[in-house]
Design a protein around this motif. Structure first.
Motif, short mmCIF file in Angstrom:
data_model
loop_
_atom_site.label_atom_id
_atom_site.label_comp_id
_atom_site.label_asym_id
_atom_site.label_seq_id
_atom_site.Cartn_x
_atom_site.Cartn_y
_atom_site.Cartn_z
N HIS A 118 -5.01 2.39 -0.94
CA HIS A 118 -4.32 2.23 0.46
C HIS A 118 -3.70 1.12 0.39
O HIS A 118 -3.00 0.67 1.59
CB HIS A 118 -5.29 2.42 1.53
CG HIS A 118 -5.91 3.82 1.64
ND1 HIS A 118 -7.22 4.18 1.65
CD2 HIS A 118 -5.43 4.68 2.23
CE1 HIS A 118 -7.42 5.35 1.62
NE2 HIS A 118 -6.23 5.71 2.09
N PHE A 119 -3.72 0.03 -0.30
CA PHE A 119 -2.88 -1.34 -0.50
C PHE A 119 -1.93 -1.24 -1.39
O PHE A 119 -1.91 -0.76 -2.30
CB PHE A 119 -3.98 -2.40 -0.70
CG PHE A 119 -5.17 -2.50 0.21
CD1 PHE A 119 -5.24 -3.39 1.33
CD2 PHE A 119 -6.48 -2.05 0.18
CE1 PHE A 119 -6.08 -3.32 2.44
CE2 PHE A 119 -7.48 -1.99 0.90
CZ PHE A 119 -7.40 -2.84 2.06
N GLY A 120 -0.82 -1.88 -0.96
CA GLY A 120 0.27 -2.09 -1.63
C GLY A 120 0.25 -3.26 -2.44
O GLY A 120 -0.73 -4.37 -2.50
N ARG A 121 1.35 -3.47 -3.30
CA ARG A 121 1.48 -4.72 -4.14
C ARG A 121 2.45 -5.69 -3.18
O ARG A 121 3.23 -5.29 -2.39
CB ARG A 121 2.02 -4.69 -5.40
CG ARG A 121 1.00 -3.78 -6.45
CD ARG A 121 1.47 -3.82 -7.76
NE ARG A 121 3.04 -3.48 -7.86
CZ ARG A 121 3.71 -2.62 -8.17
NH1 ARG A 121 3.15 -1.27 -8.03
NH2 ARG A 121 4.97 -2.24 -8.12
N VAL A 122 2.46 -7.22 -3.39
CA VAL A 122 3.15 -7.94 -2.87
C VAL A 122 4.77 -7.60 -3.21
O VAL A 122 5.75 -7.79 -2.20
CB VAL A 122 2.64 -9.36 -3.13
CG1 VAL A 122 3.73 -10.38 -2.37
CG2 VAL A 122 1.34 -9.81 -2.53
N ASP A 123 5.32 -7.21 -4.42
CA ASP A 123 6.46 -7.03 -4.70
C ASP A 123 7.06 -5.92 -4.00
O ASP A 123 8.26 -5.57 -4.08
CB ASP A 123 6.78 -7.17 -6.17
CG ASP A 123 6.06 -5.93 -6.87
OD1 ASP A 123 5.19 -5.33 -6.16
OD2 ASP A 123 6.14 -5.78 -8.10
N GLU A 124 6.33 -5.04 -3.36
CA GLU A 124 6.85 -3.87 -2.52
C GLU A 124 7.17 -3.93 -1.15
O GLU A 124 7.63 -3.39 -0.55
CB GLU A 124 5.74 -2.92 -2.61
CG GLU A 124 5.31 -2.23 -4.07
CD GLU A 124 4.26 -1.14 -4.13
OE1 GLU A 124 4.15 -0.31 -5.11
OE2 GLU A 124 3.45 -1.27 -3.09
N VAL A 125 6.47 -5.35 -0.81
CA VAL A 125 6.74 -5.54 0.78
C VAL A 125 8.25 -6.29 0.82
O VAL A 125 8.91 -7.03 0.18
CB VAL A 125 5.91 -6.70 1.10
CG1 VAL A 125 6.30 -7.16 2.55
CG2 VAL A 125 4.36 -6.46 1.02
N VAL A 126 9.15 -5.60 1.84
CA VAL A 126 10.42 -5.94 2.14
C VAL A 126 10.17 -6.74 3.38
O VAL A 126 10.00 -6.67 4.29
CB VAL A 126 11.27 -4.84 2.53
CG1 VAL A 126 12.50 -5.03 3.01
CG2 VAL A 126 11.10 -3.63 1.63
N PHE A 127 10.82 -8.23 2.94
CA PHE A 127 10.69 -9.31 3.99
C PHE A 127 12.17 -9.32 4.47
O PHE A 127 13.17 -9.19 3.91
CB PHE A 127 10.39 -10.47 3.47
CG PHE A 127 9.18 -10.54 2.72
CD1 PHE A 127 7.88 -10.92 3.64
CD2 PHE A 127 8.73 -10.56 1.42
CE1 PHE A 127 6.75 -11.03 3.09
CE2 PHE A 127 7.40 -10.56 1.08
CZ PHE A 127 6.57 -11.00 1.61
N PRO A 128 12.26 -9.54 6.04
CA PRO A 128 13.47 -9.32 6.51
C PRO A 128 14.08 -10.53 6.11
O PRO A 128 13.66 -11.69 5.97
CB PRO A 128 13.15 -9.75 8.02
CG PRO A 128 11.63 -10.20 8.04
CD PRO A 128 11.10 -9.61 6.95
N VAL A 129 15.59 -10.47 6.02
CA VAL A 129 16.31 -11.71 5.73
C VAL A 129 16.75 -12.13 6.97
O VAL A 129 17.13 -11.79 7.94
CB VAL A 129 17.58 -11.13 4.90
CG1 VAL A 129 18.64 -12.13 4.51
CG2 VAL A 129 17.03 -10.25 3.45
N ALA A 130 16.75 -13.70 7.00
CA ALA A 130 17.30 -14.40 8.04
C ALA A 130 18.76 -14.41 8.37
O ALA A 130 19.45 -14.60 7.28
CB ALA A 130 16.83 -15.92 8.21
#
Length: 116
Positions: free
Chosen positions: A84-96
């Motif tokens: 159920h958990f993802g990897r950190v590289d799969e997280v899409v961080f918002p671009v400022a």
């Protein structure tokens, strides 16, 4: 002259007695207030302890598991697992967003020692 000294002494003693009388009652009132605050703190501490115990009782894992099973049709809750958990590289961080360019500077010259 001696009568004046006696009179001033008597007035000073009376003034000090008056001050001590009021300080005595102010001290007693402050002690009563402190005692009331201590009783309130003890009562609230006991209430907090009861609430913490109730919270621990309501959050027992077996109880929560039973509730999830009972309400599975409405909630659809499943047990958590590593999948159920993802990897950190799969997280899409918002671009400022970049702000407008203010006070731009014209740059000409060399880049890494190369001339045009």
């Amino acid at each position: 002259m001696r009568a004046l000294v006696y009179m001033v002494s008597v007035l000073a003693v009376m003034g000090l007695a008056f001050w001590a009388y009021h300080e005595n009652y102010r001290t007693k009132e402050a002690l009563r207030e402190v005692e009331q605050l201590r009783r309130d703190i003890a009562r609230l501490s006991a209430e907090l302890e009861v609430l913490n115990d109730e919270w621990a009782y309501l959050n027992r894992p077996e109880r929560l598991r039973d509730l999830a099973d009972i309400n599975f049709d409405r909630l659809g809750l499943l047990p958590m697992s590593a999948e159920h958990f993802g990897r950190v590289d799969e997280v899409v961080f918002p671009v400022a967003p970049l702000g407008p360019i203010v006070n731009s500077v014209e740059v000409t010259g060399t880049i890494s020692g190369v001339r045009p």
